[in-house]
Enzyme design. Structure first.
Site, PDB file in Angstrom:
ATOM      1  N   GLU A 260       0.850  -1.207   0.055  1.00 56.71           N
ATOM      2  CA  GLU A 260       0.106   0.106   0.038  1.00 56.71           C
ATOM      3  C   GLU A 260       0.771   1.268  -0.020  1.00 56.71           C
ATOM      4  O   GLU A 260       0.722   2.367  -0.772  1.00 56.71           O
ATOM      5  CB  GLU A 260      -0.871  -0.189   1.080  1.00 56.71           C
ATOM      6  CG  GLU A 260      -2.075   1.352   1.325  1.00 56.71           C
ATOM      7  CD  GLU A 260      -3.036   0.820   0.056  1.00 56.71           C
ATOM      8  OE1 GLU A 260      -2.844   1.832  -0.981  1.00 56.71           O
ATOM      9  OE2 GLU A 260      -3.831  -0.170  -0.024  1.00 56.71           O
ATOM     10  N   ASP A 264       1.171   4.032  -3.073  1.00 53.62           N
ATOM     11  CA  ASP A 264       0.813   5.310  -2.979  1.00 53.62           C
ATOM     12  C   ASP A 264       1.984   6.259  -3.276  1.00 53.62           C
ATOM     13  O   ASP A 264       1.718   7.340  -3.861  1.00 53.62           O
ATOM     14  CB  ASP A 264       0.273   5.560  -1.686  1.00 53.62           C
ATOM     15  CG  ASP A 264      -1.137   4.800  -1.219  1.00 53.62           C
ATOM     16  OD1 ASP A 264      -1.667   4.598  -2.268  1.00 53.62           O
ATOM     17  OD2 ASP A 264      -1.523   4.741  -0.008  1.00 53.62           O
ATOM     18  N   SER A 459      -7.155   1.575  -4.255  1.00 52.38           N
ATOM     19  CA  SER A 459      -6.182   2.192  -3.801  1.00 52.38           C
ATOM     20  C   SER A 459      -5.163   2.525  -4.819  1.00 52.38           C
ATOM     21  O   SER A 459      -4.246   3.567  -4.586  1.00 52.38           O
ATOM     22  CB  SER A 459      -5.081   1.170  -3.035  1.00 52.38           C
ATOM     23  OG  SER A 459      -5.892   0.748  -1.778  1.00 52.38           O
ATOM     24  N   ASP A 500     -17.153   9.453 -19.990  1.00 55.53           N
ATOM     25  CA  ASP A 500     -18.153   8.610 -19.221  1.00 55.53           C
ATOM     26  C   ASP A 500     -17.686   7.375 -19.496  1.00 55.53           C
ATOM     27  O   ASP A 500     -17.547   6.877 -20.678  1.00 55.53           O
ATOM     28  CB  ASP A 500     -19.480   9.267 -19.858  1.00 55.53           C
ATOM     29  CG  ASP A 500     -20.740   8.503 -19.095  1.00 55.53           C
ATOM     30  OD1 ASP A 500     -20.515   7.960 -18.196  1.00 55.53           O
ATOM     31  OD2 ASP A 500     -21.642   8.754 -19.556  1.00 55.53           O
ATOM     32  N   ILE A 501     -18.235   6.421 -18.447  1.00 51.21           N
ATOM     33  CA  ILE A 501     -17.869   5.049 -18.450  1.00 51.21           C
ATOM     34  C   ILE A 501     -19.145   4.414 -18.500  1.00 51.21           C
ATOM     35  O   ILE A 501     -19.886   4.248 -17.922  1.00 51.21           O
ATOM     36  CB  ILE A 501     -16.955   4.522 -17.558  1.00 51.21           C
ATOM     37  CG1 ILE A 501     -15.523   5.051 -17.259  1.00 51.21           C
ATOM     38  CG2 ILE A 501     -16.756   3.056 -17.676  1.00 51.21           C
ATOM     39  CD1 ILE A 501     -14.823   5.219 -18.696  1.00 51.21           C
ATOM     40  N   GLY A 520     -23.736   8.830 -18.130  1.00 49.04           N
ATOM     41  CA  GLY A 520     -24.022   9.692 -16.862  1.00 49.04           C
ATOM     42  C   GLY A 520     -23.339   9.102 -15.706  1.00 49.04           C
ATOM     43  O   GLY A 520     -22.845   8.194 -15.611  1.00 49.04           O
ATOM     44  N   ASP A 522     -22.725   7.134 -12.447  1.00 49.48           N
ATOM     45  CA  ASP A 522     -23.218   5.744 -11.730  1.00 49.48           C
ATOM     46  C   ASP A 522     -22.381   5.472 -10.849  1.00 49.48           C
ATOM     47  O   ASP A 522     -21.337   6.038 -10.468  1.00 49.48           O
ATOM     48  CB  ASP A 522     -23.237   4.701 -12.968  1.00 49.48           C
ATOM     49  CG  ASP A 522     -21.864   4.670 -13.619  1.00 49.48           C
ATOM     50  OD1 ASP A 522     -20.785   4.081 -12.687  1.00 49.48           O
ATOM     51  OD2 ASP A 522     -21.595   4.848 -14.761  1.00 49.48           O
TER      52      ASP A 522
END
Length: 545
Positions: A260, A264, A459, A500-501, A520, A522
């Protein structure tokens, strides 16, 4: 006495061990009610909404404190109750909010709060916590006390549940071809996909903060190897600074490498080219549990005269592990930091509609925290390119605690209208919808412990978007303009920023197929995936600035 908070059941994975010894000392924090919490919320939206005359005029510590301080009457009333019940020398601590801090043995605490504390063990981690399912306070103090901790929140820390696969050493020649990026995501893939610049940032005051919790440590050697292989255009000795709180450390060596923390730092240092990155290692000495680990990080940033303009955090848990009052208390700290001009960015979680981690036994959808907090930006996950698609683990849905903020009403309403009665009763249709946006989160390449590793999880998407925000901020600072600060009103007011996916995998969970990516907004990819050049334009800049 009046019941102040209660919960009907203990969250999964917690096992009741029984009452602790009566003389066991517990450290308590009583959060006192703010004088003008709603006034701070209005101030936050005023400085964060494009077009508002106060847009960008972020608040100072003193200005925030004028809203969040407790009244002298509250301090006196609660102190007198404590001392009248045998609590000696309760200490007033002033952070974002005002707290009364004291220690008490279990038998005294049981009488004080008209309850019975018990010891619980969190089975996956072995961590123990003293909690209760209900506590009371004097009726005449209800308006003075917001929440008491530790009491009814079960909040032991965990990172979002990333999955890891190991890879083989690749050729030193890095390809960003479509074929390569379809399988593995690298900084170069992201630069091409989202138009992220490779030119270094120029403003030394521009910073990103990356907190690390629960002994996840960031490695200098792994970052250097990452840069040598995946950002050969950057000096390989580019690194991050470290600050520690709560007894935190950052030991070096392969045996200390944390997926992690490395993820990051590598996707902030290695993507927000030239932006100063600070790794904040939070140790075990917080008062109790993750909520206060989370709290300590943001209060540490809040107390800075000039806090980092962006924070990217990849930790979370189920919303219902906190009580509504505890969740509101922590969310209001995010509100205060946002009012100071800090963009707070979190991965949405990796359990689909079942919250921070996958759960197929839940009987209603479980929103993740802090994704449901309206004062942070929640980032869901995508995979593939041309087109990008929604991932099945991307947490999303609707908060059970926080009402839908006005800034997203226009975006969320069409989704709910199209959904109709599907999943009726399984989620709070009037709740704050999340995530807000999405970014790549599948097969993201990092180096950890000297090995090539591929990460799946939101993450990944959080620091990717945080880096883009930091690079926009750099241009804004150079142009003498205010940084973006709390992002959501800006994002929902500029939906042209996003791709947009509309297809991909649903975010299954709780024995259902979950929500689908649609035209749009979601609750799996939010408004879509960001484009840096369009972000610049929406911020009033051009690529030449």
């Amino acid at each position: 006495m009046a019941v102040h908070e209660s919960r009907s059941e203990v969250p999964v994975h917690y096992i009741l061990e029984g009452p602790p010894h009566p003389e066991t000392l517990v450290d308590f924090r009583i959060a006192l009610t703010s004088m003008d919490r709603n006034g701070l919320e209005k101030a936050l939206y005023d400085v964060s909404a494009p077009g508002n005359p106060l847009y960008g005029k972020h608040l100072s510590i003193e200005e925030v404190k004028s809203y969040t301080s407790a009244s002298p009457h509250s301090v006196t009333a609660v102190t007198e109750w404590l001392t009248g019940n045998g609590i000696t020398n309760p200490k007033l601590e002033s952070a974002v909010h005002d707290y009364l801090i004291f220690s008490a043995p279990i038998d005294v605490a049981n009488d004080l709060f008209d309850t019975e504390f018990h010891s619980f063990v969190h089975a996956p981690s072995g961590k123990r916590a003293i909690r209760t399912l209900q506590y009371s306070i004097p009726r005449d103090l209800v308006s003075h006390i917001n929440v008491v901790h530790p009491t009814t929140s079960f909040d032991l820390a965990k990172p979002l549940s990333i999955s890891v696969s190991y890879g083989t050493e690749r050729s030193s020649e890095i390809s960003s071809s479509n074929a390569s990026c379809s399988n593995t995501i690298t900084p170069q893939c992201l630069q091409e996909l989202y138009d992220i610049p490779t030119t270094p940032a120029t403003q030394p005051s521009n910073r990103i903060a990356v907190p690390g919790l629960i002994e996840y440590w960031a490695q200098y050697a792994d970052l250097q190897a990452f840069l040598e292989r995946l950002r050969p255009d950057m000096p390989s000795n580019t690194t991050f600074s470290v600050e520690t709180i709560d007894g935190g450390t950052n030991p070096q060596g392969p045996e200390y490498a944390g997926y992690e923390a490395n993820l990051d730092t590598q996707y902030t240092v290695g993507l927000a080219t030239g932006v100063n990155t600070t790794f904040i290692s939070a140790g075990p000495n917080n008062t109790d549990g993750a909520a206060l680990g989370f709290l300590d990080v943001v209060e540490y940033l809040y107390n800075m005269t000039d806090p980092p303009q962006v924070m990217s955090m990849s930790y979370g848990f189920e919303e219902w592990w906190l009580t509504p009052s505890q969740a509101q208390q922590l969310c209001d700290v995010y509100m205060a930091l946002g009012a100071r001009g800090v963009s707070l960015i979190f991965g949405s979680g990796d359990g689909g509609v079942s919250g921070a981690e996958r759960n197929d036994t839940c009987t209603e959808f479980l929103p993740a925290f802090p994704g449901g907090c309206p004062y942070i930006t929640s980032v869901g996950g995508t995979y593939s390119i041309n087109p990008e698609l929604s991932t099945n683990f991307s947490s999303g849905g609707f908060s059970g605690y926080f009402a839908r903020p006005s800034y997203q009403e226009q975006a969320v309403a069409p989704f709910l209208e199209n959904l109709g009665n599907t999943y009726a009763g399984l989620f709070n249709a009037s709740g704050r919808g999340f995530p807000d946006i999405a970014a790549q989160s599948h097969n993201v390449e990092i180096v950890t412990g000297g090995e090539t590793v591929y990460i799946n999880g939101t993450s990944c998407s959080g620091p990717i978007f945080a880096s883009m925000v930091a690079l926009v901020n750099d241009r804004l600072i150079a142009a003498g303009k205010p940084v973006l600060g709390f992002l959501n009103p800006f994002l929902y007011n500029n939906t042209q920023i996003f791709t947009d996916i509309t297809a991909g995998l649903p975010n299954a969970g709780c024995g259902t197929g979950g929500f689908n990516a649609t035209a749009g907004w979601d609750p799996i990819t939010g408004l879509g995936t960001p484009n840096f050049l369009k972000m610049l334009e929406a911020a009033g800049l051009s690529n030449d600035d």
